[in-house]
Design a protein around this motif. Structure first.
Motif, PDB file in Angstrom:
ATOM      1  N   ARG A   2      38.529 128.234  81.819  1.00  0.00           N
ATOM      2  CA  ARG A   2      37.862 129.528  81.711  1.00  0.00           C
ATOM      3  C   ARG A   2      38.373 130.313  80.508  1.00  0.00           C
ATOM      4  NH1 ARG A   2      33.289 130.421  83.519  1.00  0.00           N
ATOM      5  NH2 ARG A   2      33.633 132.570  84.165  1.00  0.00           N
ATOM      6  N   ARG A   3      39.613 130.080  80.117  1.00  0.00           N
ATOM      7  CA  ARG A   3      40.143 130.761  78.934  1.00  0.00           C
ATOM      8  C   ARG A   3      39.364 130.347  77.688  1.00  0.00           C
ATOM      9  NH1 ARG A   3      44.951 133.282  80.120  1.00  0.00           N
ATOM     10  NH2 ARG A   3      45.380 133.632  77.916  1.00  0.00           N
ATOM     11  N   GLN A   4      38.864 129.113  77.703  1.00  0.00           N
ATOM     12  CA  GLN A   4      38.081 128.636  76.571  1.00  0.00           C
ATOM     13  C   GLN A   4      36.693 129.280  76.531  1.00  0.00           C
ATOM     14  OE1 GLN A   4      39.713 126.784  74.381  1.00  0.00           O
ATOM     15  NE2 GLN A   4      41.451 126.904  75.802  1.00  0.00           N
ATOM     16  N   GLU A   5      36.321 129.938  77.607  1.00  0.00           N
ATOM     17  CA  GLU A   5      35.017 130.599  77.680  1.00  0.00           C
ATOM     18  C   GLU A   5      35.172 132.115  77.704  1.00  0.00           C
ATOM     19  OE1 GLU A   5      33.040 129.068  81.106  1.00  0.00           O
ATOM     20  OE2 GLU A   5      32.552 127.162  80.153  1.00  0.00           O
ATOM     21  N   TYR A   6      36.226 132.604  77.063  1.00  0.00           N
ATOM     22  CA  TYR A   6      36.493 134.038  77.125  1.00  0.00           C
ATOM     23  C   TYR A   6      35.359 134.866  76.525  1.00  0.00           C
ATOM     24  CZ  TYR A   6      38.669 138.572  76.627  1.00  0.00           C
ATOM     25  OH  TYR A   6      38.920 139.916  76.700  1.00  0.00           O
ATOM     26  N   HIS A   7      34.590 134.263  75.608  1.00  0.00           N
ATOM     27  CA  HIS A   7      33.463 135.002  75.037  1.00  0.00           C
ATOM     28  C   HIS A   7      32.492 135.462  76.123  1.00  0.00           C
ATOM     29  CE1 HIS A   7      32.410 130.710  75.172  1.00  0.00           C
ATOM     30  NE2 HIS A   7      31.160 131.088  75.356  1.00  0.00           N
ATOM     31  N   ARG A   8      32.487 134.762  77.266  1.00  0.00           N
ATOM     32  CA  ARG A   8      31.648 135.174  78.393  1.00  0.00           C
ATOM     33  C   ARG A   8      32.308 136.278  79.222  1.00  0.00           C
ATOM     34  NH1 ARG A   8      27.670 131.581  80.330  1.00  0.00           N
ATOM     35  NH2 ARG A   8      27.442 129.656  79.131  1.00  0.00           N
ATOM     36  N   LEU A   9      33.623 136.395  79.114  1.00  0.00           N
ATOM     37  CA  LEU A   9      34.383 137.290  79.986  1.00  0.00           C
ATOM     38  C   LEU A   9      34.850 138.566  79.293  1.00  0.00           C
ATOM     39  CD1 LEU A   9      36.723 134.576  81.582  1.00  0.00           C
ATOM     40  CD2 LEU A   9      34.536 135.394  82.466  1.00  0.00           C
ATOM     41  N   ALA A  10      34.635 138.661  77.981  1.00  0.00           N
ATOM     42  CA  ALA A  10      35.221 139.767  77.219  1.00  0.00           C
ATOM     43  C   ALA A  10      34.785 141.132  77.745  1.00  0.00           C
ATOM     44  CB  ALA A  10      34.859 139.630  75.739  1.00  0.00           C
ATOM     45  N   ILE A  11      33.503 141.289  78.048  1.00  0.00           N
ATOM     46  CA  ILE A  11      33.028 142.583  78.544  1.00  0.00           C
ATOM     47  C   ILE A  11      33.626 142.877  79.917  1.00  0.00           C
ATOM     48  CG2 ILE A  11      30.997 143.859  79.335  1.00  0.00           C
ATOM     49  CD1 ILE A  11      29.397 142.553  77.112  1.00  0.00           C
ATOM     50  N   ALA A  12      33.647 141.869  80.795  1.00  0.00           N
ATOM     51  CA  ALA A  12      34.204 142.064  82.136  1.00  0.00           C
ATOM     52  C   ALA A  12      35.676 142.458  82.057  1.00  0.00           C
ATOM     53  CB  ALA A  12      34.033 140.792  82.961  1.00  0.00           C
ATOM     54  N   TYR A  13      36.422 141.816  81.155  1.00  0.00           N
ATOM     55  CA  TYR A  13      37.836 142.165  80.995  1.00  0.00           C
ATOM     56  C   TYR A  13      37.979 143.626  80.562  1.00  0.00           C
ATOM     57  CZ  TYR A  13      42.558 142.351  79.062  1.00  0.00           C
ATOM     58  OH  TYR A  13      43.850 142.720  78.777  1.00  0.00           O
TER      59      TYR A  13
END
Length: 373
Positions: free
Chosen positions: A320-331
């Protein structure tokens, strides 16, 4: 897909508004009721998930629940924000009172009944500019250098492009958004334009290479290039109006754009987010927009892609760290309101007056004609 967020902003992007159980999804009241229903369900599930998975951490504590909901910068900084606030207020009231509509008819009716109460009840639920949330981890990292940046969020339905300037004066961090725009150019419209199947199958094919061009995909490419050009031109007009192209080694005395070759210019960095961030077609189109839109003529340097790294304090599985571009807003949305950098919105910045045009001073011919006769 109904794209509720875009419909709230008055931007329906489907081929035609569908009807569900006799309710037209193009109707503003129906859209708002469905949006509140969806958000109330999400908030309720988040609270129950935290209670279940973090039971040891929260045992014996009096919990205070808060929520931040991402909104595109262009819509956050527009009259549409009042509608987003209204929808959030109703959603917060519903989940707080344990009411989730059983069907769309109940949602529409209950929305009308509870709206007045929802707007009067204090709540800790706030709309937040999505890209401000997305760059939260970036501006907190060591690689964040005060400069101008482009952020492009490539979602399933839309592309949200913003231009911002990050400053850091003695630890006082600020992100000024000079321009932002949202257009229906996301992965689903692109799949349709290419004649590819929607969903995971089509997305998998997009990540493996550049699809064959069609008339529709060429049109979408031009729209994406134009989108980037528009936000850049607007942003520059609100940031002094001077060219942004400078030498990669500032202080050399060669900062005038006319003296520089592209490889000598300090690049303008593009940060990519959203599910489409790794699709080669989008990356190529965005990088190529500099030459396709002749942006050098407007004082812009070539572009460079910059990855936003997953912050160390985010506890997720390695894949999932490799897909952080998907999580940036949520973070970024997980950061309590007011604890991130100060934010400036496009409407707070006025366009610079046009630069005065130089013209040679020529005397009146009648006053000097004797000198030439």
């Amino acid at each position: 897909m109904t794209y509720l967020k875009m419909r709230i902003a008055g931007m329906g992007i489907d081929d035609g508004p569908p009807s569900v159980a006799g309710f037209n999804l193009a109707d503003a009241d129906v859209t708002k009721a469905l949006s509140s229903w969806f958000l109330a369900d999400v908030i309720a599930k988040c609270k129950s998930g935290i209670a279940r998975n973090e039971s040891e951490l929260i045992r014996g504590r009096d919990l205070k629940w808060t929520a931040n909901v991402g909104v595109p910068v262009a819509h956050y900084d527009s009259p549409a924000i009042s509608t987003f606030n209204e929808v959030l207020a109703v959603a917060w009231l519903w989940q707080d009172r344990g009411f989730l509509p059983p069907d769309i008819g109940s949602a529409v009716a209950r929305y009308r009944e509870t709206l007045a109460d929802a707007l009067c009840v204090p709540r800790d639920c706030h709309p937040v500019p999505e890209i401000a949330a997305a760059v939260q981890s970036f501006v907190s990292s060591r690689e964040a250098v005060p400069d101008r940046y482009i952020y492009v969020d490539i979602g399933g339905g839309t592309v949200d492009a913003v231009v911002f300037k990050y400053t850091n004066y003695s630890g006082e961090k600020r992100v000024n958004f000079f321009a932002g725009e949202v257009q229906p150019l996301g992965t689903e419209p692109f799949l349709k334009a290419c004649g590819l199947p929607l969903g995971d199958e089509g997305l998998s094919r997009l990540t493996k290479g550049i699809p064959k061009e069609t008339d529709s995909s060429v049109k979408l490419k031009l729209q994406l290039e134009n989108l980037l050009g528009r936000v850049l031109i607007t942003a520059r007009s609100k940031d002094g109006g001077l060219p942004w192209a400078v030498h990669s080694r500032e202080g050399t005395g060669l900062n005038h754009i006319g003296n520089l070759q592209p490889d000598q210019m300090k690049p303008l960095r593009i940060l990519l987010g959203g599910g489409g961030a790794r699709i080669p077609w989008y990356r190529d189109v965005l990088l190529g927009a500099w030459s396709q839109q002749k942006l050098r003529n407007f004082g812009f340097p070539p572009f460079e892609l910059l990855e936003i790294r997953c912050p160390k304090d985010l506890s997720v599985r390695e894949e999932r760290r490799q897909e952080y571009h998907r999580l940036a807003i949520a973070y970024g949305l997980s950061v309590p309101l007011g604890e991130g950098p100060d934010v400036g919105l496009p409407s707070q910045f006025e366009k610079s007056p046009p630069m005065p045009q130089w013209s040679p001073s020529v005397g009146n011919y009648l006053d000097s004609k004797d000198a030439y006769d």
